[in-house]
Design a protein around this motif. Structure first.
Motif, PDB file in Angstrom:
ATOM      1  N   THR A 172      37.261  83.920  18.748  1.00 30.80           N
ATOM      2  CA  THR A 172      37.863  83.278  17.575  1.00 30.80           C
ATOM      3  C   THR A 172      39.141  82.546  17.969  1.00 30.80           C
ATOM      4  O   THR A 172      39.389  81.409  17.533  1.00 30.80           O
ATOM      5  N   PHE A 173      39.964  83.211  18.792  1.00 29.67           N
ATOM      6  CA  PHE A 173      41.187  82.577  19.284  1.00 29.67           C
ATOM      7  C   PHE A 173      40.866  81.327  20.096  1.00 29.67           C
ATOM      8  O   PHE A 173      41.536  80.293  19.979  1.00 29.67           O
ATOM      9  N   TYR A 174      39.817  81.434  20.922  1.00 34.25           N
ATOM     10  CA  TYR A 174      39.385  80.292  21.737  1.00 34.25           C
ATOM     11  C   TYR A 174      38.984  79.117  20.848  1.00 34.25           C
ATOM     12  O   TYR A 174      39.373  77.955  21.091  1.00 34.25           O
ATOM     13  N   ASN A 175      38.210  79.404  19.796  1.00 39.49           N
ATOM     14  CA  ASN A 175      37.795  78.341  18.867  1.00 39.49           C
ATOM     15  C   ASN A 175      38.980  77.824  18.043  1.00 39.49           C
ATOM     16  O   ASN A 175      39.057  76.636  17.731  1.00 39.49           O
ATOM     17  N   GLU A 176      39.876  78.751  17.698  1.00 37.32           N
ATOM     18  CA  GLU A 176      41.074  78.328  16.974  1.00 37.32           C
ATOM     19  C   GLU A 176      41.917  77.382  17.823  1.00 37.32           C
ATOM     20  O   GLU A 176      42.469  76.397  17.331  1.00 37.32           O
ATOM     21  N   LEU A 177      42.010  77.676  19.113  1.00 40.07           N
ATOM     22  CA  LEU A 177      42.752  76.796  20.010  1.00 40.07           C
ATOM     23  C   LEU A 177      42.134  75.400  20.033  1.00 40.07           C
ATOM     24  O   LEU A 177      42.851  74.394  20.116  1.00 40.07           O
ATOM     25  N   ALA A 178      40.796  75.370  19.978  1.00 39.05           N
ATOM     26  CA  ALA A 178      40.140  74.057  19.939  1.00 39.05           C
ATOM     27  C   ALA A 178      40.551  73.282  18.694  1.00 39.05           C
ATOM     28  O   ALA A 178      40.803  72.064  18.747  1.00 39.05           O
ATOM     29  N   LEU A 179      40.622  73.999  17.564  1.00 42.69           N
ATOM     30  CA  LEU A 179      41.048  73.330  16.327  1.00 42.69           C
ATOM     31  C   LEU A 179      42.507  72.881  16.422  1.00 42.69           C
ATOM     32  O   LEU A 179      42.859  71.769  15.995  1.00 42.69           O
ATOM     33  N   TYR A 180      43.366  73.730  16.987  1.00 44.00           N
ATOM     34  CA  TYR A 180      44.776  73.358  17.131  1.00 44.00           C
ATOM     35  C   TYR A 180      44.952  72.204  18.101  1.00 44.00           C
ATOM     36  O   TYR A 180      45.798  71.308  17.891  1.00 44.00           O
ATOM     37  N   ILE A 181      44.181  72.215  19.186  1.00 46.22           N
ATOM     38  CA  ILE A 181      44.269  71.101  20.135  1.00 46.22           C
ATOM     39  C   ILE A 181      43.817  69.800  19.461  1.00 46.22           C
ATOM     40  O   ILE A 181      44.453  68.737  19.610  1.00 46.22           O
ATOM     41  N   ALA A 182      42.709  69.883  18.717  1.00 47.26           N
ATOM     42  CA  ALA A 182      42.233  68.692  18.003  1.00 47.26           C
ATOM     43  C   ALA A 182      43.271  68.227  16.978  1.00 47.26           C
ATOM     44  O   ALA A 182      43.530  67.010  16.826  1.00 47.26           O
ATOM     45  N   ALA A 183      43.884  69.206  16.299  1.00 47.12           N
ATOM     46  CA  ALA A 183      44.909  68.853  15.314  1.00 47.12           C
ATOM     47  C   ALA A 183      46.126  68.238  16.004  1.00 47.12           C
ATOM     48  O   ALA A 183      46.704  67.248  15.512  1.00 47.12           O
ATOM     49  N   GLY A 184      46.524  68.803  17.136  1.00 49.43           N
ATOM     50  CA  GLY A 184      47.664  68.260  17.872  1.00 49.43           C
ATOM     51  C   GLY A 184      47.402  66.855  18.371  1.00 49.43           C
ATOM     52  O   GLY A 184      48.276  65.965  18.293  1.00 49.43           O
ATOM     53  N   GLU A 185      46.191  66.654  18.915  1.00 49.45           N
ATOM     54  CA  GLU A 185      45.861  65.325  19.415  1.00 49.45           C
ATOM     55  C   GLU A 185      45.795  64.318  18.266  1.00 49.45           C
ATOM     56  O   GLU A 185      46.236  63.162  18.401  1.00 49.45           O
ATOM     57  N   ALA A 186      45.243  64.764  17.132  1.00 51.11           N
ATOM     58  CA  ALA A 186      45.206  63.861  15.963  1.00 51.11           C
ATOM     59  C   ALA A 186      46.612  63.558  15.468  1.00 51.11           C
ATOM     60  O   ALA A 186      46.915  62.413  15.080  1.00 51.11           O
ATOM     61  N   LYS A 187      47.473  64.591  15.505  1.00 52.38           N
ATOM     62  CA  LYS A 187      48.867  64.368  15.085  1.00 52.38           C
ATOM     63  C   LYS A 187      49.569  63.418  16.039  1.00 52.38           C
ATOM     64  O   LYS A 187      50.356  62.541  15.613  1.00 52.38           O
ATOM     65  N   LEU A 188      49.304  63.583  17.339  1.00 51.60           N
ATOM     66  CA  LEU A 188      49.898  62.669  18.321  1.00 51.60           C
ATOM     67  C   LEU A 188      49.410  61.241  18.091  1.00 51.60           C
ATOM     68  O   LEU A 188      50.193  60.270  18.158  1.00 51.60           O
ATOM     69  N   ALA A 189      48.101  61.112  17.865  1.00 53.81           N
ATOM     70  CA  ALA A 189      47.564  59.773  17.614  1.00 53.81           C
ATOM     71  C   ALA A 189      48.173  59.172  16.353  1.00 53.81           C
ATOM     72  O   ALA A 189      48.524  57.966  16.324  1.00 53.81           O
ATOM     73  N   GLU A 190      48.314  60.005  15.330  1.00 56.55           N
ATOM     74  CA  GLU A 190      48.925  59.516  14.090  1.00 56.55           C
ATOM     75  C   GLU A 190      50.376  59.142  14.312  1.00 56.55           C
ATOM     76  O   GLU A 190      50.876  58.115  13.790  1.00 56.55           O
ATOM     77  N   THR A 191      51.088  59.945  15.107  1.00 61.21           N
ATOM     78  CA  THR A 191      52.500  59.646  15.384  1.00 61.21           C
ATOM     79  C   THR A 191      52.638  58.346  16.166  1.00 61.21           C
ATOM     80  O   THR A 191      53.522  57.515  15.883  1.00 61.21           O
ATOM     81  N   SER A 193      50.477  55.890  16.366  1.00 60.26           N
ATOM     82  CA  SER A 193      49.953  54.692  15.691  1.00 60.26           C
ATOM     83  C   SER A 193      50.612  54.405  14.348  1.00 60.26           C
ATOM     84  O   SER A 193      50.601  53.259  13.892  1.00 60.26           O
ATOM     85  N   VAL A 194      51.179  55.423  13.725  1.00 60.74           N
ATOM     86  CA  VAL A 194      51.708  55.216  12.371  1.00 60.74           C
ATOM     87  C   VAL A 194      53.190  55.570  12.290  1.00 60.74           C
ATOM     88  O   VAL A 194      54.031  54.731  11.912  1.00 60.74           O
ATOM     89  N   THR A 195      53.523  56.804  12.632  1.00 57.98           N
ATOM     90  CA  THR A 195      54.869  57.298  12.371  1.00 57.98           C
ATOM     91  C   THR A 195      55.912  56.570  13.202  1.00 57.98           C
ATOM     92  O   THR A 195      56.947  56.100  12.681  1.00 57.98           O
ATOM     93  N   ILE A 196      55.683  56.496  14.521  1.00 55.89           N
ATOM     94  CA  ILE A 196      56.677  55.836  15.385  1.00 55.89           C
ATOM     95  C   ILE A 196      56.793  54.349  15.065  1.00 55.89           C
ATOM     96  O   ILE A 196      57.922  53.818  14.947  1.00 55.89           O
ATOM     97  N   PRO A 197      55.678  53.604  14.935  1.00 58.73           N
ATOM     98  CA  PRO A 197      55.834  52.192  14.544  1.00 58.73           C
ATOM     99  C   PRO A 197      56.564  52.028  13.214  1.00 58.73           C
ATOM    100  O   PRO A 197      57.378  51.099  13.058  1.00 58.73           O
ATOM    101  N   ALA A 198      56.322  52.918  12.266  1.00 60.66           N
ATOM    102  CA  ALA A 198      57.020  52.824  10.982  1.00 60.66           C
ATOM    103  C   ALA A 198      58.509  53.064  11.168  1.00 60.66           C
ATOM    104  O   ALA A 198      59.355  52.371  10.554  1.00 60.66           O
ATOM    105  N   LYS A 199      58.830  54.055  12.027  1.00 56.48           N
ATOM    106  CA  LYS A 199      60.249  54.327  12.270  1.00 56.48           C
ATOM    107  C   LYS A 199      60.896  53.158  13.016  1.00 56.48           C
ATOM    108  O   LYS A 199      62.067  52.826  12.769  1.00 56.48           O
ATOM    109  N   GLU A 200      60.155  52.567  13.970  1.00 56.31           N
ATOM    110  CA  GLU A 200      60.692  51.405  14.687  1.00 56.31           C
ATOM    111  C   GLU A 200      60.956  50.245  13.713  1.00 56.31           C
ATOM    112  O   GLU A 200      61.982  49.544  13.805  1.00 56.31           O
TER     113      GLU A 200
END
Length: 390
Positions: A172-191, A193-200
């Motif tokens: 379960t922890f292993y699968n949870e890590l997969a979800l967190y990694i996917a969430a982190g990568e999605a957050k990085l992509a969002e940051t 592509s969206v957040t940093i350009p908006a802040k700039e």
């Protein structure tokens, strides 16, 4: 083995079969990105993305750590249970019982075997009492060791169930890590592509007086983004280590399952068979002793019959010889008659010899008397002649 231990081992057989039949699920191979995830998975990824606040450093540091909390509880409970164990390895007990059985050598106590030079030197045999005492000692050791094996079996079954839980929680922890990694990568992509350009854009559009502050916010945002990237990398490393621990848990569990199966088979099948063989050894030894006693009795009977027959033959010979003898043996009578005749002849010879000696003695006496007269007469004549001359 006591009936209680055997009954408990038999009762555990169903549980052993149930535990060993459990098939553990396989972990997922790859992390599924948010774009490729199913609707339920995408919803879970977005929930974890919401946990990240780039303006809050603590949320980045603790990102994904909640998934490990329950796993740590299970692991610590198992470690505590291992510390509290006061029993030795089950394999030692199995080796111990084999050593005990091997130590019971029926040949060494065989009453019919040829004594060793040491026994001959000490003048000591191996009586059946020693054989029985050895059997009773081995039986007591088997009872004690089988009781230990049953305790090991209970402990291993508990460990296997705990490992099942640990495996499930780790998976379960292993699968949870997969979800967190996917969430982190999605957050990085969002940051990125969206957040940093908006802040700039916000920095560029800010008045000159506010640009320094807005620029600092942009730097902080980029630093938080880098922290999140490092955290996602750490989560990937953690997931890799977790994936390696899953087969390790399964390997330990499979070893425990094999050992439980071996212990149960030993208690249910092997030990009763050993005890049967030991009992047969005692019975065979007792039969040998009885046969030896019967043989010795038969040998004694045959010796008595033979001895009595020989004694009867000798006694009959003596009796019959005495019966056939007369009152006086003819040889004895002849010997006595010859002795009597010899005695008479000897008496006559002695009488004749005495008569002859007496005759010779008389002649000697007459002669001596004549010589004495002549001597006296001659002496008297000498005395008269000188007187006349005067």
């Amino acid at each position: 083995m006591s009936d209680t231990v055997q009954a408990n081992a038999q009762a555990l057989l169903t549980e052993v079969e149930k535990v060993t039949a459990v098939i553990l699920p396989e972990p997922m191979a790859e992390v599924v990105p948010l774009e490729e995830a199913s609707a339920p998975q995408a919803e879970e990824i977005r929930k974890r993305m919401a946990e990240v606040d780039l303006a809050n450093t603590q949320s980045i540091i603790s990102f994904g750590s909640a998934a490990q909390a329950e796993l740590q509880v299970i692991s610590q409970a198992m470690l505590q249970d291992v510390k509290n164990k006061d029993v030795g390895p089950a394999g030692d007990s199995l080796r111990k019982i084999v050593t005990t059985i091997r130590g019971f050598g029926a040949d060494e106590l065989d009453l019919r075997r040829e004594a060793s030079w040491w026994e001959r030197l000490l003048g000591r045999a191996a009586p059946f009492a020693e054989f029985v005492a050895k059997y009773e000692e081995v039986q007591a050791q088997i009872d004690r060791i089988t009781s230990e094996l049953l305790t090991h079996e209970h402990t291993l079954l508990k460990d296997i169930k705990s490992l099942d839980i640990l495996y499930e929680k780790t998976l379960t922890f292993y699968n949870e890590l997969a979800l967190y990694i996917a969430a982190g990568e999605a957050k990085l992509a969002e940051t990125d592509s969206v957040t940093i350009p908006a802040k700039e854009a916000e920095v560029a559009a800010a008045p000159e007086a506010d640009q320094v502050m807005k620029a600092q916010e942009l730097r902080d945002l980029r630093a938080a983004r880098d922290d999140l990237e490092r955290r996602v990398h750490d989560l990937r490393l953690t997931r890799q280590v977790t994936m390696q621990s899953l087969p390790s848990i399964r390997l330990v569990q499979e070893n425990d399952k094999s050992l439980v199966t071996k212990i149960n088979s030993t208690l249910v099948n092997t030990v009763p068979l050993w005890e049967t063989q030991l009992a047969q050894a005692v019975t065979i030894q007792r039969s040998k002793e009885a046969a030896q006693a019967v043989r010795e009795a038969n040998d004694l009977t045959n010796e008595l019959l033979k001895s009595n027959a020989e004694n009867l033959q000798q006694a009959n010979k003596v009796v019959r010889e005495e019966m056939e003898r007369g009152v006086f043996d003819i040889e004895t009578v002849k010997a006595a008659n010859a002795t009597l005749i010899a005695t008479i002849n000897e008496s006559l010879a002695i009488a004749d010899e005495g008569k002859a000696r007496r005759a010779r003695a008389e002649e000697e006496l007459v002669k001596m008397e004549a010589e004495l007269r002549d001597t006296l007469a001659a002496a008297r004549a000498r005395q008269i002649t000188p007187a006349a001359s005067a």
